[in-house]
Design a protein around this motif. Structure first.
Motif, PDB file in Angstrom:
ATOM      1  N   ASP A  44      -3.211  23.474  47.873  1.00 58.81           N
ATOM      2  CA  ASP A  44      -2.971  22.558  48.992  1.00 58.81           C
ATOM      3  C   ASP A  44      -4.290  22.049  49.564  1.00 58.81           C
ATOM      4  O   ASP A  44      -4.417  20.864  49.915  1.00 58.81           O
ATOM      5  N   GLN A  45      -5.267  22.959  49.647  1.00 57.27           N
ATOM      6  CA  GLN A  45      -6.568  22.543  50.155  1.00 57.27           C
ATOM      7  C   GLN A  45      -7.228  21.523  49.227  1.00 57.27           C
ATOM      8  O   GLN A  45      -7.820  20.535  49.686  1.00 57.27           O
ATOM      9  N   LEU A  46      -7.124  21.765  47.899  1.00 59.16           N
ATOM     10  CA  LEU A  46      -7.694  20.806  46.950  1.00 59.16           C
ATOM     11  C   LEU A  46      -6.991  19.460  47.045  1.00 59.16           C
ATOM     12  O   LEU A  46      -7.625  18.398  47.015  1.00 59.16           O
ATOM     13  N   GLY A  47      -5.669  19.494  47.154  1.00 59.62           N
ATOM     14  CA  GLY A  47      -4.934  18.240  47.296  1.00 59.62           C
ATOM     15  C   GLY A  47      -5.318  17.497  48.556  1.00 59.62           C
ATOM     16  O   GLY A  47      -5.430  16.259  48.557  1.00 59.62           O
ATOM     17  N   THR A  48      -5.538  18.259  49.624  1.00 57.39           N
ATOM     18  CA  THR A  48      -5.954  17.632  50.880  1.00 57.39           C
ATOM     19  C   THR A  48      -7.321  16.979  50.734  1.00 57.39           C
ATOM     20  O   THR A  48      -7.562  15.864  51.231  1.00 57.39           O
ATOM     21  N   ARG A  49      -8.225  17.662  50.044  1.00 57.30           N
ATOM     22  CA  ARG A  49      -9.561  17.098  49.845  1.00 57.30           C
ATOM     23  C   ARG A  49      -9.507  15.853  48.974  1.00 57.30           C
ATOM     24  O   ARG A  49     -10.228  14.867  49.216  1.00 57.30           O
ATOM     25  N   ILE A  50      -8.667  15.863  47.953  1.00 53.78           N
ATOM     26  CA  ILE A  50      -8.533  14.684  47.094  1.00 53.78           C
ATOM     27  C   ILE A  50      -8.002  13.498  47.896  1.00 53.78           C
ATOM     28  O   ILE A  50      -8.493  12.371  47.790  1.00 53.78           O
TER      29      ILE A  50
ATOM     30  N   GLU B 196      -9.002  18.866  37.762  1.00 53.94           N
ATOM     31  CA  GLU B 196      -9.123  19.893  36.725  1.00 53.94           C
ATOM     32  C   GLU B 196      -8.924  21.288  37.321  1.00 53.94           C
ATOM     33  O   GLU B 196      -8.255  22.145  36.728  1.00 53.94           O
ATOM     34  N   GLU B 197      -9.531  21.539  38.509  1.00 56.63           N
ATOM     35  CA  GLU B 197      -9.344  22.836  39.157  1.00 56.63           C
ATOM     36  C   GLU B 197      -7.884  23.061  39.540  1.00 56.63           C
ATOM     37  O   GLU B 197      -7.367  24.178  39.446  1.00 56.63           O
ATOM     38  N   LEU B 198      -7.221  21.984  39.953  1.00 60.72           N
ATOM     39  CA  LEU B 198      -5.814  22.099  40.317  1.00 60.72           C
ATOM     40  C   LEU B 198      -4.973  22.496  39.109  1.00 60.72           C
ATOM     41  O   LEU B 198      -4.113  23.381  39.184  1.00 60.72           O
ATOM     42  N   SER B 199      -5.248  21.852  38.015  1.00 60.87           N
ATOM     43  CA  SER B 199      -4.519  22.198  36.785  1.00 60.87           C
ATOM     44  C   SER B 199      -4.818  23.628  36.356  1.00 60.87           C
ATOM     45  O   SER B 199      -3.928  24.372  35.926  1.00 60.87           O
ATOM     46  N   LYS B 200      -6.092  24.021  36.500  1.00 63.41           N
ATOM     47  CA  LYS B 200      -6.462  25.391  36.150  1.00 63.41           C
ATOM     48  C   LYS B 200      -5.782  26.398  37.061  1.00 63.41           C
ATOM     49  O   LYS B 200      -5.350  27.464  36.625  1.00 63.41           O
TER      50      LYS B 200
ATOM     51  N   LYS C 249      -2.896  26.075  38.579  1.00 65.60           N
ATOM     52  CA  LYS C 249      -1.503  26.213  38.156  1.00 65.60           C
ATOM     53  C   LYS C 249      -1.394  27.092  36.917  1.00 65.60           C
ATOM     54  O   LYS C 249      -0.488  27.923  36.798  1.00 65.60           O
ATOM     55  N   ALA C 250      -2.321  26.917  36.004  1.00 65.31           N
ATOM     56  CA  ALA C 250      -2.308  27.750  34.797  1.00 65.31           C
ATOM     57  C   ALA C 250      -2.576  29.216  35.139  1.00 65.31           C
ATOM     58  O   ALA C 250      -1.966  30.127  34.556  1.00 65.31           O
ATOM     59  N   ASP C 251      -3.482  29.441  36.109  1.00 67.33           N
ATOM     60  CA  ASP C 251      -3.769  30.821  36.537  1.00 67.33           C
ATOM     61  C   ASP C 251      -2.532  31.478  37.137  1.00 67.33           C
ATOM     62  O   ASP C 251      -2.264  32.666  36.906  1.00 67.33           O
ATOM     63  N   ILE C 252      -1.798  30.710  37.920  1.00 72.75           N
ATOM     64  CA  ILE C 252      -0.571  31.268  38.506  1.00 72.75           C
ATOM     65  C   ILE C 252       0.410  31.668  37.415  1.00 72.75           C
ATOM     66  O   ILE C 252       1.000  32.753  37.441  1.00 72.75           O
ATOM     67  N   GLU C 253       0.568  30.799  36.461  1.00 71.82           N
ATOM     68  CA  GLU C 253       1.498  31.109  35.372  1.00 71.82           C
ATOM     69  C   GLU C 253       1.024  32.320  34.577  1.00 71.82           C
ATOM     70  O   GLU C 253       1.815  33.189  34.216  1.00 71.82           O
TER      71      GLU C 253
END
Length: 725
Positions: free
Chosen positions: A432-438, A497-501, A503-507
């Motif tokens: 959420d923080q990354l999305g906010t920054r974007i 890229e960090e956001l995608s990573k 999500k992958a970390d969560i999975e």
């Protein structure tokens, strides 16, 4: 007289005794030195043990010739006012009067005169400080002025009632139990003159027992909250005024020769109705203590804790443990009757509030309870004691092993689930923080574009003289803005890229935790299966379903329920364990910390009810699972914010939780409607209109404390504070 050496000493010496006393007489002063003349010329003998107090020597006293038991029987019927003269008559009678057998006979026959003596503050000071070198005139460090000054300061720690705590204002009061004028025991009381917002804190400062009593019986303002006390308090006087608690009662073994002795009950009644305490308390409490009735043979019981018989004991040890348990329970019952005889009433709610580990009965008294005479032992037996429900014993043997296997497994699983949920929440928060920054960067790009438009237009109009002079500067700004735009685009790409990573970390994390969980489940089920099939353990007798319900673990619950025969599963789900709970009541008692746990609780309770859990079952307090749920969530419901200071959980306003509470209440509502106890469980006693006066008083106390601590309660400015801060 060969049976009593003390009598031989008082008789005229015969030839047969001269040889026996020859050696002793050669080592002690001659009789002439022991004899003195009174003013009337009567010969008396000085008794060294009596600190020089003379007594008349009567060799022809006919009582001396009686056997000890007969002499005791004769003397025990004499009034205590004559004991002083009898005590000085001769050594034989003195020895009889001082004996425990004489005291026991006086108590057993009802001739004993019981009284209490209040320990003054001067005596308390002397016991605490009087023996110090600073107050000893014989000491080299003694200084009269310094000693007087120190005593004056030390006396401030004592009041007319007893030891005084300056921080919270309570008094520790001590009484001596006197039987026929001789000290035979002691009684310790504690008085809290003021109840208010500091009451629970004051009891906690006093002792663990007082803190437990206060939190169990009273609300945060010190007002009684249990039904038995509130129903008896007709004029609600017990909600205000002083609180008195019986801390300790001890009497010598000779004062309770039989189970129906009057000494403890008479002494306790005299203590709490003493002139020093008249009109100074509105609610008194006490807890039965088995040690009041201990004998010398019960010495080992003093450090013994009441526990269940387990399979690790030998046959002899188990028999000894059962004997100790029976003796402990008997002494506990005797002291419970002591409180009933004094005029106290039992507090039955404590039997379940304190859990299965509580073996003591709790009592309370209002001043009007003590207007009647002390009950006899038979009358107290007729009053009787409320007993808790007959609960099963704790698991033993292989069933105990099964419970010991399930408990840590449930705790570990709950911890892992909570850790996984916290990890998900943290990763989601990071995304959420990354999305906010974007989004913020994109807004910045738009703003730069808007700023560039007029500059570009100005650059296109080169024919304007003023702009031609600034062209270089404008072009530099345009170039700088374009570079910033490029940098922002690169950062956006990096953040994506960090956001995608993430999500992958969560999975990946979820998959790893699920794999570990499945592996542990396989091992756990295998161990349970081995205990059941190989060792003969029972899911029902081990009460493990309730343990799993406490942690809302669906998978483990299903795995354990599968090990119960199909025709016994409904009974197993509704079975009461050794603490009085069922799986449904235990699941309802579990406090959710966040929305996820609240959903887990709802789903788990729904599952239990589909499997046949009875939501209409009423416990000892009259509560169904609905009432238990209301009792559990009420503190959070009233606090306005749940877990607001916990960063790992969702901090949601209490108003947002109302739909969750209502959904659970609808699920747990009994078929015939809520019971009276369920209805009261939803209400807070602090919401009554009659209590507003106390709240106003408490607000005044807050103002007084603020004035004393900060000096700014009345709006005065503090030099160290800034108004805006």
């Amino acid at each position: 007289f060969s049976h009593n050496s003390s009598i031989i000493v008082d008789q005229p010496e015969s030839e047969s005794l001269k040889m026996k006393t020859k050696k002793a007489s050669s080592q002690s002063p001659s009789p002439a030195k022991k004899k003195q003349k009174t003013s009337q010329g009567t010969e008396v003998r000085v008794d060294n043990k009596a600190k020089g107090t003379p007594f008349e020597y009567e060799p022809n006293n006919p009582l001396v010739s009686l056997p000890p038991d007969a002499l005791t029987a004769v003397l025990c019927r004499s009034p205590s006012s004559d004991h002083d003269a009898l005590w000085r008559s001769c050594k034989t009678i003195r020895s009889t009067l001082n004996s425990a057998a004489f005291t026991s006979e006086r108590v057993a026959t009802g001739y004993a005169e019981v009284s209490v003596r209040h320990i003054t503050k001067e005596e308390l000071w002397y016991n605490a400080y009087g023996m110090d070198e600073e107050h000893d005139p014989a000491s080299e460090e003694y200084d009269a002025e310094k000693s007087a000054r120190m005593k004056e300061e030390e006396m401030e720690r004592f009041s007319e009632l007893g030891c005084y705590d300056e921080s919270y204002g309570y008094h520790d009061i001590k009484f001596e139990v006197m039987v026929d004028g001789r000290r035979r025991g002691s009684i310790d009381l504690v008085l809290f003159p003021n109840r208010g917002r500091l009451f629970l804190e004051a009891t906690d400062a006093h002792s663990r027992e007082l803190q437990e009593v206060a939190c169990t019986l009273c609300d945060k303002w010190g007002r009684p909250k249990l039904k038995s006390i509130r129903d008896a308090d007709l004029d609600r006087a017990a909600e205000r005024g002083a609180f008195l608690h019986v801390v300790r009662v001890r009497v010598s073994e000779a004062c309770h020769p039989s189970d129906d002795t009057d000494v403890p009950s008479k002494a306790l009644r005299m203590a709490i109705t003493h002139s020093k305490l008249q009109g100074k308390w509105t609610l008194a409490t006490g807890i039965a203590d088995a040690r009041v009735y201990f004998m010398k043979t019960d010495e080992k019981l003093k450090m013994w804790q009441h526990s269940q018989i387990n399979d690790t004991l030998t046959v002899e040890e188990e028999a000894t443990e059962k004997d100790r348990s029976r003796r402990w329970n008997k002494c506990m019952y005797l002291d419970s009757k002591t409180f009933l005889r004094v005029g106290y009433q039992q507090i039955p709610e404590v039997l379940l509030l304190m859990g299965s580990g509580n073996q003591a009965n709790w009592f309370f008294a209002l001043p009007r309870f003590l207007n009647d005479a002390i009950l006899s032992d038979a009358e107290a037996s007729e009053v009787g004691l409320v007993k808790g429900p007959e609960l099963p014993l704790e698991p033993k043997g292989v069933n105990r092993k099964l419970l010991a296997l399930v408990v840590p497994a449930c705790k570990s699983r709950r911890y892992e689930l909570d850790a996984m949920n916290r990890t998900k929440l943290l990763l989601a928060e990071k995304m959420d923080q990354l999305g906010t920054r974007i989004s913020s960067l994109r807004r910045r790009v738009s703003q730069i574009e808007e700023l560039l438009q007029p500059h570009r237009a100005a650059a296109a109009r080169e024919h304007i003289a003023e702009l031609e002079k600034q062209r270089d500067l404008v072009e530099a700004r345009i170039k700088e803005s374009e570079e910033q735009k490029k940098e922002i685009n690169e950062m956006e790409t990096e953040f994506n890229e960090e956001l995608s990573k993430g999500k992958a970390d969560i999975e990946t994390t979820t998959a790893e935790l699920d794999a570990k969980k499945r592996e542990k489940d396989v091992n756990f089920v295998q161990q349970v299966k081995s205990l059941i099939e190989d060792d003969g353990a029972s899911i029902r007798k081990a009460f493990v379903l309730r343990c799993v319900s406490r942690f809302r673990l669906n998978d483990l619950f299903d795995a354990l329920l599968d090990r119960v025969p199909s025709d016994e599963r409904k009974a197993a789900i509704n079975e009461i364990d050794f603490s009085g709970g069922t799986p449904l009541s235990t699941a309802a008692q579990s406090v959710p910390d966040n929305i996820g746990q609240a959903n887990e609780q709802y789903e788990f309770c729904s599952k239990l009810m589909k499997l046949g859990a009875d939501k209409n079952r009423v416990d000892f307090r009259g509560l169904t699972a609905l009432g238990i749920y209301r009792t559990t969530v009420r503190p959070n419901r009233e606090s306005r914010v749940m877990m607001v200071d916990n960063p790992f959980f969702n901090s949601i306003e209490a108003g947002d939780w109302e739909p969750i509470y209502e959904r659970m209440e609808d699920l747990l509502m009994p078929a015939g409607g809520e019971t009276e106890a369920d209805r009261k469980a939803k209400q807070s006693p602090e919401s009554d209109d009659d209590w507003d006066e106390d709240e106003e008083d408490s607000e005044e106390e807050d103002g007084i404390l603020d004035e004393e601590e900060g000096g700014i309660a009345d709006g005065e400015d503090d030099e160290g504070l800034d108004g805006e801060d």
